[in-house]
Design a protein around this motif. Sequence first.
Motif, PDB file in Angstrom:
ATOM      1  N   SER A 158       0.825  -1.210   0.000  1.00 19.36           N
ATOM      2  CA  SER A 158       0.000   0.000   0.000  1.00 19.36           C
ATOM      3  C   SER A 158       0.857   1.257   0.000  1.00 19.36           C
ATOM      4  O   SER A 158       0.538   2.244  -0.679  1.00 19.36           O
ATOM      5  CB  SER A 158      -0.926  -0.002   1.218  1.00 19.36           C
ATOM      6  N   MET A 159       1.957   1.227   0.761  1.00 21.00           N
ATOM      7  CA  MET A 159       2.868   2.371   0.764  1.00 21.00           C
ATOM      8  C   MET A 159       3.462   2.606  -0.630  1.00 21.00           C
ATOM      9  O   MET A 159       3.630   3.750  -1.067  1.00 21.00           O
ATOM     10  CB  MET A 159       4.012   2.149   1.767  1.00 21.00           C
ATOM     11  N   GLU A 160       3.763   1.511  -1.323  1.00 20.56           N
ATOM     12  CA  GLU A 160       4.323   1.632  -2.665  1.00 20.56           C
ATOM     13  C   GLU A 160       3.280   2.150  -3.654  1.00 20.56           C
ATOM     14  O   GLU A 160       3.618   2.903  -4.575  1.00 20.56           O
ATOM     15  CB  GLU A 160       4.872   0.276  -3.131  1.00 20.56           C
ATOM     16  N   ILE A 161       2.032   1.759  -3.467  1.00 15.96           N
ATOM     17  CA  ILE A 161       0.961   2.308  -4.310  1.00 15.96           C
ATOM     18  C   ILE A 161       0.827   3.798  -4.067  1.00 15.96           C
ATOM     19  O   ILE A 161       0.695   4.597  -5.006  1.00 15.96           O
ATOM     20  CB  ILE A 161      -0.371   1.600  -4.020  1.00 15.96           C
ATOM     21  N   LEU A 162       0.863   4.192  -2.797  1.00 16.27           N
ATOM     22  CA  LEU A 162       0.797   5.619  -2.449  1.00 16.27           C
ATOM     23  C   LEU A 162       1.959   6.379  -3.071  1.00 16.27           C
ATOM     24  O   LEU A 162       1.797   7.502  -3.563  1.00 16.27           O
ATOM     25  CB  LEU A 162       0.811   5.787  -0.930  1.00 16.27           C
ATOM     26  N   ARG A 163       3.138   5.751  -3.088  1.00 14.95           N
ATOM     27  CA  ARG A 163       4.312   6.390  -3.677  1.00 14.95           C
ATOM     28  C   ARG A 163       4.128   6.622  -5.182  1.00 14.95           C
ATOM     29  O   ARG A 163       4.514   7.663  -5.717  1.00 14.95           O
ATOM     30  CB  ARG A 163       5.550   5.512  -3.437  1.00 14.95           C
ATOM     31  N   LYS A 164       3.530   5.621  -5.863  1.00 12.44           N
ATOM     32  CA  LYS A 164       3.407   5.692  -7.318  1.00 12.44           C
ATOM     33  C   LYS A 164       2.136   6.409  -7.775  1.00 12.44           C
ATOM     34  O   LYS A 164       2.103   6.920  -8.894  1.00 12.44           O
ATOM     35  CB  LYS A 164       3.450   4.282  -7.903  1.00 12.44           C
ATOM     36  N   CYS A 165       1.112   6.428  -6.928  1.00 12.33           N
ATOM     37  CA  CYS A 165      -0.164   7.056  -7.314  1.00 12.33           C
ATOM     38  C   CYS A 165      -0.650   8.005  -6.218  1.00 12.33           C
ATOM     39  O   CYS A 165      -1.769   7.839  -5.701  1.00 12.33           O
ATOM     40  CB  CYS A 165      -1.221   5.992  -7.583  1.00 12.33           C
ATOM     41  N   PRO A 166       0.158   8.980  -5.834  1.00 13.02           N
ATOM     42  CA  PRO A 166      -0.221   9.845  -4.704  1.00 13.02           C
ATOM     43  C   PRO A 166      -1.489  10.643  -4.947  1.00 13.02           C
ATOM     44  O   PRO A 166      -2.222  10.954  -4.005  1.00 13.02           O
ATOM     45  CB  PRO A 166       0.998  10.753  -4.544  1.00 13.02           C
ATOM     46  N   GLU A 167      -1.756  10.968  -6.199  1.00 17.36           N
ATOM     47  CA  GLU A 167      -2.932  11.790  -6.504  1.00 17.36           C
ATOM     48  C   GLU A 167      -4.233  11.001  -6.395  1.00 17.36           C
ATOM     49  O   GLU A 167      -5.316  11.590  -6.269  1.00 17.36           O
ATOM     50  CB  GLU A 167      -2.807  12.376  -7.917  1.00 17.36           C
ATOM     51  N   LYS A 168      -4.159   9.671  -6.411  1.00 22.21           N
ATOM     52  CA  LYS A 168      -5.364   8.848  -6.374  1.00 22.21           C
ATOM     53  C   LYS A 168      -5.750   8.420  -4.963  1.00 22.21           C
ATOM     54  O   LYS A 168      -6.893   8.017  -4.709  1.00 22.21           O
ATOM     55  CB  LYS A 168      -5.171   7.600  -7.240  1.00 22.21           C
ATOM     56  N   VAL A 169      -4.799   8.457  -4.032  1.00 16.57           N
ATOM     57  CA  VAL A 169      -5.010   7.896  -2.700  1.00 16.57           C
ATOM     58  C   VAL A 169      -5.259   9.013  -1.683  1.00 16.57           C
ATOM     59  O   VAL A 169      -4.422   9.892  -1.505  1.00 16.57           O
ATOM     60  CB  VAL A 169      -3.806   7.042  -2.256  1.00 16.57           C
ATOM     61  N   THR A 170      -6.415   8.947  -1.013  1.00 13.90           N
ATOM     62  CA  THR A 170      -6.752   9.928   0.016  1.00 13.90           C
ATOM     63  C   THR A 170      -6.098   9.587   1.345  1.00 13.90           C
ATOM     64  O   THR A 170      -5.612  10.462   2.062  1.00 13.90           O
ATOM     65  CB  THR A 170      -8.279   9.987   0.207  1.00 13.90           C
ATOM     66  N   TYR A 171      -6.081   8.302   1.677  1.00 12.46           N
ATOM     67  CA  TYR A 171      -5.546   7.885   2.976  1.00 12.46           C
ATOM     68  C   TYR A 171      -5.095   6.441   2.882  1.00 12.46           C
ATOM     69  O   TYR A 171      -5.586   5.672   2.035  1.00 12.46           O
ATOM     70  CB  TYR A 171      -6.631   8.039   4.050  1.00 12.46           C
ATOM     71  N   CYS A 172      -4.168   6.037   3.747  1.00 12.22           N
ATOM     72  CA  CYS A 172      -3.584   4.704   3.703  1.00 12.22           C
ATOM     73  C   CYS A 172      -3.428   4.178   5.126  1.00 12.22           C
ATOM     74  O   CYS A 172      -2.773   4.816   5.961  1.00 12.22           O
ATOM     75  CB  CYS A 172      -2.225   4.762   2.998  1.00 12.22           C
ATOM     76  N   ILE A 173      -4.022   3.022   5.414  1.00 15.63           N
ATOM     77  CA  ILE A 173      -3.976   2.418   6.747  1.00 15.63           C
ATOM     78  C   ILE A 173      -3.254   1.078   6.661  1.00 15.63           C
ATOM     79  O   ILE A 173      -3.622   0.211   5.862  1.00 15.63           O
ATOM     80  CB  ILE A 173      -5.385   2.205   7.312  1.00 15.63           C
ATOM     81  N   GLY A 174      -2.233   0.895   7.481  1.00 13.11           N
ATOM     82  CA  GLY A 174      -1.495  -0.362   7.547  1.00 13.11           C
ATOM     83  C   GLY A 174      -1.856  -1.134   8.794  1.00 13.11           C
ATOM     84  O   GLY A 174      -1.729  -0.616   9.906  1.00 13.11           O
ATOM     85  N   LEU A 175      -2.305  -2.380   8.640  1.00 13.96           N
ATOM     86  CA  LEU A 175      -2.715  -3.232   9.747  1.00 13.96           C
ATOM     87  C   LEU A 175      -1.643  -4.275  10.030  1.00 13.96           C
ATOM     88  O   LEU A 175      -1.246  -5.018   9.132  1.00 13.96           O
ATOM     89  CB  LEU A 175      -4.030  -3.940   9.407  1.00 13.96           C
ATOM     90  N   TYR A 176      -1.146  -4.309  11.268  1.00 14.50           N
ATOM     91  CA  TYR A 176      -0.087  -5.244  11.647  1.00 14.50           C
ATOM     92  C   TYR A 176       1.001  -5.230  10.565  1.00 14.50           C
ATOM     93  O   TYR A 176       1.321  -6.265   9.963  1.00 14.50           O
ATOM     94  CB  TYR A 176      -0.656  -6.650  11.830  1.00 14.50           C
ATOM     95  N   PRO A 177       1.586  -4.072  10.304  1.00 14.28           N
ATOM     96  CA  PRO A 177       2.407  -3.879   9.098  1.00 14.28           C
ATOM     97  C   PRO A 177       3.755  -4.590   9.152  1.00 14.28           C
ATOM     98  O   PRO A 177       4.463  -4.556  10.156  1.00 14.28           O
ATOM     99  CB  PRO A 177       2.603  -2.352   9.068  1.00 14.28           C
ATOM    100  N   PHE A 178       4.080  -5.234   8.041  1.00 19.49           N
ATOM    101  CA  PHE A 178       5.414  -5.795   7.836  1.00 19.49           C
ATOM    102  C   PHE A 178       6.157  -4.822   6.923  1.00 19.49           C
ATOM    103  O   PHE A 178       5.985  -4.842   5.709  1.00 19.49           O
ATOM    104  CB  PHE A 178       5.306  -7.182   7.204  1.00 19.49           C
ATOM    105  N   LEU A 179       6.977  -3.960   7.518  1.00 18.48           N
ATOM    106  CA  LEU A 179       7.636  -2.889   6.786  1.00 18.48           C
ATOM    107  C   LEU A 179       9.151  -3.031   6.748  1.00 18.48           C
ATOM    108  O   LEU A 179       9.810  -2.408   5.918  1.00 18.48           O
ATOM    109  CB  LEU A 179       7.297  -1.534   7.436  1.00 18.48           C
ATOM    110  N   ALA A 180       9.700  -3.837   7.647  1.00 18.83           N
ATOM    111  CA  ALA A 180      11.154  -4.016   7.717  1.00 18.83           C
ATOM    112  C   ALA A 180      11.438  -5.347   8.399  1.00 18.83           C
ATOM    113  O   ALA A 180      10.593  -5.885   9.124  1.00 18.83           O
ATOM    114  CB  ALA A 180      11.789  -2.862   8.502  1.00 18.83           C
ATOM    115  N   LEU A 181      12.627  -5.885   8.170  1.00 14.61           N
ATOM    116  CA  LEU A 181      12.997  -7.152   8.783  1.00 14.61           C
ATOM    117  C   LEU A 181      13.175  -6.984  10.292  1.00 14.61           C
ATOM    118  O   LEU A 181      13.580  -5.932  10.770  1.00 14.61           O
ATOM    119  CB  LEU A 181      14.295  -7.675   8.166  1.00 14.61           C
TER     120      LEU A 181
END
Length: 347
Positions: A158-181
């Motif tokens: 979802s973060m990558e989608i927000l990065r590539k399509c910022p104009e389309k995304v109003t808000y982004c919520i991460g649930l139990y996020p796996f973001l780093a090792l």
Amino acid sequence: MLLLLLRLPCSAVAVRPLSLFRRRGTRISFKCECGVMGRESLPSKAATFRLCDVSGCATELLEVRSEDPALHVLFIPGNPGIVTYYKDFVESLYDLLGGNASITVVGHISHSKKDWENGRSFSLQEQIDHKVEFMRQEMQNTRAPLLLVGHSIGSYISMEILRKCPEKVTYCIGLYPFLALNPGSMKQSIIKNISASSIICAALSFIVALLGSLPSRFSRFIVANSLGKSWSPLAIEATCTHLLQYHTMRNMLFMAMTEFKQLSEVSDWAFLRGNREKIAFLFGVDDHWGPLQMFEEISKKIPEITLAIEREGHSHSFCCTEAGSVWVAEHITSLIKARILNSNQKI
């Protein structure tokens, strides 16, 4: 079944202040009754399954549509990306939002009952590209504000989608996020070593497929008494019909291998800081995929971002229980509801 145990999937929460949805020319109006938006006033609506083609790849969708949506929620699953796991969650979220939002869960390529891609395996980056293309193909004419919700590695996607399509995304919520090792996690270390060996992956996938080939009453008994002692019948059914397939397990493991490679890179704190008003995260108390160390690091480096901790014991695989599905749906609803109620006008 060891790998599955390691991987699968109102209360006391620490929530930061929320900014408001702002989308010029769009009105968002939710019914708020009995403390929950529209839940008492509308009958439940069943989510339906649909198959669509995205860049030549068969893609399974789970969706529930509003007749006049004020918001569209696009949900990105974790790994495995089997949409059936999220049916209870989707239906609960739709009810809680008073039928005013359309909700779509887009599955990962080849994480399904049928081997649509003839044994081909897909990396994390390919799954990201697939979701971006789905956005461009299916959401380009959507007028309602788009809310992204991701679970586990789906949060990273979802973060990558927000990065590539910022104009389309109003808000982004991460649930139990796996973001780093998480170098302190023994479970992650085991899965990393398993997924890195093609021989072990093939052998494990073959064993899982053998379980899936058993008469359904036997496979359900095994899953229910090993993985799913507290799981909903829906989650047990999804595991037996979709996950216990050779191609699904191979794709799950291949994607996991590429997750460990891609997430070994340093987190892009500048991106998170620059989009802090559009991002929220929900962490679990005892979750090695999204540990509280990550919660503390984000809190320290980006104090303005919206963070919360789930303390009800629903675990990383919240979607596998009815109670977990409802609780997380209520949490997401509370984020949206707070934005509306904190506004001086309906947007």
